[in-house]
Write an enzyme that holds these catalytic residues in place. Structure first.
Site, PDB file in Angstrom:
ATOM      1  N   CYS A  43     -41.181  34.093  30.293  1.00  0.00           N
ATOM      2  CA  CYS A  43     -41.975  33.217  29.424  1.00  0.00           C
ATOM      3  C   CYS A  43     -43.313  33.857  29.051  1.00  0.00           C
ATOM      4  O   CYS A  43     -43.653  33.989  27.880  1.00  0.00           O
ATOM      5  CB  CYS A  43     -42.208  31.873  30.113  1.00  0.00           C
ATOM      6  N   ILE A 186     -34.502  31.156  19.410  1.00  0.00           N
ATOM      7  CA  ILE A 186     -35.087  32.494  19.310  1.00  0.00           C
ATOM      8  C   ILE A 186     -34.862  33.065  17.921  1.00  0.00           C
ATOM      9  O   ILE A 186     -35.787  33.594  17.289  1.00  0.00           O
ATOM     10  CB  ILE A 186     -34.470  33.428  20.386  1.00  0.00           C
ATOM     11  N   GLU A 189     -37.248  31.307  15.365  1.00  0.00           N
ATOM     12  CA  GLU A 189     -38.680  31.608  15.544  1.00  0.00           C
ATOM     13  C   GLU A 189     -38.970  33.045  15.109  1.00  0.00           C
ATOM     14  O   GLU A 189     -39.927  33.310  14.376  1.00  0.00           O
ATOM     15  CB  GLU A 189     -39.086  31.396  17.014  1.00  0.00           C
ATOM     16  N   VAL A 239     -19.540  37.475  13.796  1.00  0.00           N
ATOM     17  CA  VAL A 239     -19.863  38.903  13.788  1.00  0.00           C
ATOM     18  C   VAL A 239     -18.776  39.631  14.578  1.00  0.00           C
ATOM     19  O   VAL A 239     -18.464  39.254  15.705  1.00  0.00           O
ATOM     20  CB  VAL A 239     -21.249  39.147  14.416  1.00  0.00           C
ATOM     21  N   ASP A 314     -33.951  28.366  34.873  1.00  0.00           N
ATOM     22  CA  ASP A 314     -32.805  28.833  34.070  1.00  0.00           C
ATOM     23  C   ASP A 314     -31.581  29.204  34.893  1.00  0.00           C
ATOM     24  O   ASP A 314     -30.489  29.317  34.347  1.00  0.00           O
ATOM     25  CB  ASP A 314     -33.208  30.072  33.238  1.00  0.00           C
ATOM     26  N   ALA A 323     -38.979  26.441  29.641  1.00  0.00           N
ATOM     27  CA  ALA A 323     -40.048  26.716  30.607  1.00  0.00           C
ATOM     28  C   ALA A 323     -40.584  25.433  31.252  1.00  0.00           C
ATOM     29  O   ALA A 323     -40.766  25.367  32.468  1.00  0.00           O
ATOM     30  CB  ALA A 323     -41.179  27.465  29.914  1.00  0.00           C
ATOM     31  N   HIS A 447     -56.290   7.069  12.301  1.00  0.00           N
ATOM     32  CA  HIS A 447     -56.111   7.407  10.886  1.00  0.00           C
ATOM     33  C   HIS A 447     -57.207   8.367  10.453  1.00  0.00           C
ATOM     34  O   HIS A 447     -58.362   8.143  10.797  1.00  0.00           O
ATOM     35  CB  HIS A 447     -56.175   6.125  10.047  1.00  0.00           C
TER      36      HIS A 447
HETATM   37  P1  NAI Z   1     -29.610  29.224  21.446  1.00  0.00           P
HETATM   38  O1  NAI Z   1     -28.562  28.711  22.351  1.00  0.00           O
HETATM   39  O2  NAI Z   1     -30.765  28.384  21.088  1.00  0.00           O
HETATM   40  O3  NAI Z   1     -28.936  29.668  20.050  1.00  0.00           O
HETATM   41  C1  NAI Z   1     -27.904  30.611  19.988  1.00  0.00           C
HETATM   42  C2  NAI Z   1     -27.236  30.488  18.634  1.00  0.00           C
HETATM   43  O4  NAI Z   1     -26.336  31.560  18.486  1.00  0.00           O
HETATM   44  C3  NAI Z   1     -26.426  29.216  18.487  1.00  0.00           C
HETATM   45  O5  NAI Z   1     -26.759  28.635  17.243  1.00  0.00           O
HETATM   46  C4  NAI Z   1     -24.984  29.708  18.527  1.00  0.00           C
HETATM   47  O6  NAI Z   1     -24.110  28.895  17.780  1.00  0.00           O
HETATM   48  C5  NAI Z   1     -25.137  31.094  17.907  1.00  0.00           C
HETATM   49  N1  NAI Z   1     -24.072  32.034  18.248  1.00  0.00           N
HETATM   50  C6  NAI Z   1     -23.451  32.185  19.435  1.00  0.00           C
HETATM   51  N2  NAI Z   1     -22.527  33.170  19.330  1.00  0.00           N
HETATM   52  C7  NAI Z   1     -22.597  33.654  18.074  1.00  0.00           C
HETATM   53  C8  NAI Z   1     -21.899  34.685  17.343  1.00  0.00           C
HETATM   54  N3  NAI Z   1     -20.938  35.389  17.930  1.00  0.00           N
HETATM   55  N4  NAI Z   1     -22.223  34.912  16.055  1.00  0.00           N
HETATM   56  C9  NAI Z   1     -23.194  34.181  15.457  1.00  0.00           C
HETATM   57  N5  NAI Z   1     -23.868  33.193  16.087  1.00  0.00           N
HETATM   58  C10 NAI Z   1     -23.580  32.939  17.370  1.00  0.00           C
HETATM   59  O7  NAI Z   1     -30.038  30.618  22.084  1.00  0.00           O
HETATM   60  P2  NAI Z   1     -31.318  31.520  21.838  1.00  0.00           P
HETATM   61  O8  NAI Z   1     -31.926  31.240  20.528  1.00  0.00           O
HETATM   62  O9  NAI Z   1     -30.888  32.901  22.137  1.00  0.00           O
HETATM   63  O10 NAI Z   1     -32.302  31.025  22.955  1.00  0.00           O
HETATM   64  C11 NAI Z   1     -31.947  31.184  24.336  1.00  0.00           C
HETATM   65  C12 NAI Z   1     -32.598  30.144  25.191  1.00  0.00           C
HETATM   66  O11 NAI Z   1     -33.985  30.315  25.216  1.00  0.00           O
HETATM   67  C13 NAI Z   1     -32.292  28.750  24.703  1.00  0.00           C
HETATM   68  O12 NAI Z   1     -31.685  28.061  25.756  1.00  0.00           O
HETATM   69  C14 NAI Z   1     -33.619  28.164  24.376  1.00  0.00           C
HETATM   70  O13 NAI Z   1     -33.707  26.874  24.946  1.00  0.00           O
HETATM   71  C15 NAI Z   1     -34.641  29.081  25.036  1.00  0.00           C
HETATM   72  N6  NAI Z   1     -35.771  29.270  24.136  1.00  0.00           N
HETATM   73  C16 NAI Z   1     -36.598  28.244  23.892  1.00  0.00           C
HETATM   74  C17 NAI Z   1     -37.630  28.383  23.010  1.00  0.00           C
HETATM   75  C18 NAI Z   1     -38.521  27.238  22.747  1.00  0.00           C
HETATM   76  O14 NAI Z   1     -38.583  26.328  23.566  1.00  0.00           O
HETATM   77  N7  NAI Z   1     -39.211  27.202  21.630  1.00  0.00           N
HETATM   78  C19 NAI Z   1     -37.875  29.634  22.299  1.00  0.00           C
HETATM   79  C20 NAI Z   1     -36.936  30.638  22.622  1.00  0.00           C
HETATM   80  C21 NAI Z   1     -35.933  30.443  23.518  1.00  0.00           C
END
Ligand code: NAI
Length: 468
Positions: A43, A186, A189, A239, A314, A323, A447
């Protein structure tokens, strides 16, 4: 140093370091093992903190370029200095990781530097940089080893051309073409960061919508907003291959519906398809029970299958990989070890995507409630009708409140707004207190603020919003 402890925590991320502080506050002789050079886990070092720094700086850069002029702020020759932006990010990380060092000292927590392995029920062995092993005995162990990015079968992350979030937080120049695989937290963002800084960004998502798990209305609206910002999407696309040819990446993917195959060349590929728990060989050797996703199984007291060994964050089979969830578990487990009633309410864990506008939710989505056969009412209010959002040119998005049809108790809230990440706290608090939508509707909101839209959405549950 005396090598006997009451609690040894393995990992100093938001779960581990918070657990260490709470344990020390409760009077335990506490140690926290960390293998990274600095405290704070993914984090602080390569996740939430550096990404928010780049999101903030890139948003200001974008605004200075595209919006300042309309506000009567005339600027000329706005230039990006990426290395300075990256240095600013590094500084934020340094200040915050040092902050944890300070808190450890203040709370008399022993910081054990090296890789921590559980060698028996009551022993943690720490292997330092020079491969020296030291064993420590302890009454309780808390595993807080977090997670790391996953990849797709056959795709190797080199952190140069094919990168995880770690690599995408440290590009030394703006890629001309960036392909992001995965339209989750991720992916979106970091797409925002690099789009604002000048990259052409395309997101390839496996499903027919982005941000799975969030409310469908939100996901549809958010996709429109991101499209308008110039981020391109290929949905329902699988992919099949990513290869590197002469310093460029070649991405092959197939549309799942039409079966049309495409190949795109780009400078960088970000793999953002989720994270996997960090399970060490010690956990496997001790036969600590895992679920089928290779996460540690814990009971409501965060106990693993070995009684005095606990796990949080996690690595466990409970709640989202966030986090703040880990922090709350860190506090709860320390209190449980002390014989108190530590507890985490998994129904009320807010989630935020820190794009511009931000996306936030807490509780259930409409889709979940339908599946669970729970009858509900919905109140929605758009920021187009909120005065503060209008003044600030932040009219995109809306607040959606869902409450129980019979009791009016708030069951879930989702929103898109410039300040959704901050506003969602009010709704989490409301849900913790078992508030009804009517309770929110009858609470005076200042307000002019964005949060008036929350009050209006609550009034809309009873079909009586004032400004819409
Ligand atoms: P995520 O689970 O949020 O998103 C992964 C995405 O990849 C999903 O939309 C899924 O359908 C897609 N996907 C999976 N396999 C695929 C494929 N073969 N081809 C194309 N798309 C595919 O995972 P992410 O963004 O990697 O984040 C990981 C973790 O980190 C999450 O659990 C999230 O909660 C946490 N995180 C939280 C943040 C926040 O609170 N703002 C910021 C960054 C991460």
């Amino acid at each position: 140093m005396n090598n006997n402890f009451d609690v040894i925590i393995i990992g100093s991320g938001p779960g581990g370091y918070v657990c260490a502080i709470r344990s020390a506050q409760l009077g335990f002789k506490t140690a926290c093992v960390e293998s990274r050079k600095t405290l704070g886990g993914a984090c602080l070092n390569v996740g939430c903190i550096p990404s928010k720094s780049l999101l903030h700086s890139s948003e200001l850069y974008h605004k200075a370029q595209k919006e300042f002029n309309n506000l009567g702020i005339e600027t000329t020759n706005i230039k990006l200095n990426l290395s300075k932006m990256m240095n600013n990010k590094k500084k934020s990380v340094q200040i915050l990781t040092k902050g944890i060092e300070f808190l450890f000292k203040k709370n008399k927590i022993t910081h054990l530097k090296g890789k921590g392995l559980i060698s028996s029920k009551n022993t943690v062995t720490v292997i330092d940089n020079s491969n020296k092993k030291t064993s420590y005995t302890t009454k309780n162990i808390v595993i807080a080893t977090g997670s790391e990015p996953t990849s797709l079968p056959g795709i190797i992350i080199d952190e140069k051309i094919i990168v995880s979030s770690t690599g995408a937080l440290s590009f030394d120049k703006v890629p001309k073409e960036l392909i992001v695989i995965g339209g989750g937290y991720i992916g979106l963002e970091l797409s925002s960061v690099w789009k604002r800084l000048g990259a052409n960004v395309m997101v390839i998502e496996f499903l027919d919508h982005i941000i799975p798990g969030m409310d469908k209305n939100i996901s549809t609206e958010f996709l429109k907003i991101l499209n308008k910002q110039g981020i391109n999407f290929k949905l329902e696309s699988k992919v099949t291959r990513v290869s590197v040819v002469k310093n460029k990446a070649v991405v092959d993917f197939t549309n799942k519906k039409s079966l049309r195959r495409e190949r795109i060349e780009c400078d960088k590929v970000l793999i953002a398809v989720g994270r996997k728990s960090n399970i060490g060989e010690d956990v496997t050797k001790l036969d600590i029970k895992l679920d089928n996703q290779k996460k540690i199984q814990v009971n409501e007291k965060f106990e693993t299958s070995i009684k005095n060994i606990y796990a949080i964050g996690d690595v466990i089979d409970k709640g989202p990989m966030l986090a703040h969830k880990a922090e709350d578990e860190g506090i709860a487990v320390a209190e449980i070890i002390a014989g108190q009633a530590g507890h985490v309410n998994y129904n009320v864990i807010p989630a935020v995507i820190y794009t511009s506008p931000e996306v936030a939710m807490v509780g259930k989505t409409e889709e979940q409630l339908k599946k669970e056969n729970i009858k509900y009412n919905v109140g929605k209010f758009p920021f187009l009708a909120n005065s503060r959002a209008k003044i600030n040119n932040e009219t995109e998005g809306f607040v959606k409140i869902i409450s129980d049809e019979k009791t009016d108790k708030v069951l879930g809230v989702s929103m898109i707004s410039a300040v959704a990440g901050t506003m969602i706290a009010e709704l989490a608090l409301a849900m913790e207190f078992g508030a009804s939508a009517e309770d929110i509707a009858r609470t005076c909101h200042a307000h002019p603020t964005h949060s008036e839209a929350v009050k209006e959405a609550a009034m809309a549950v009873d079909k009586r919003p004032i400004h819409f």
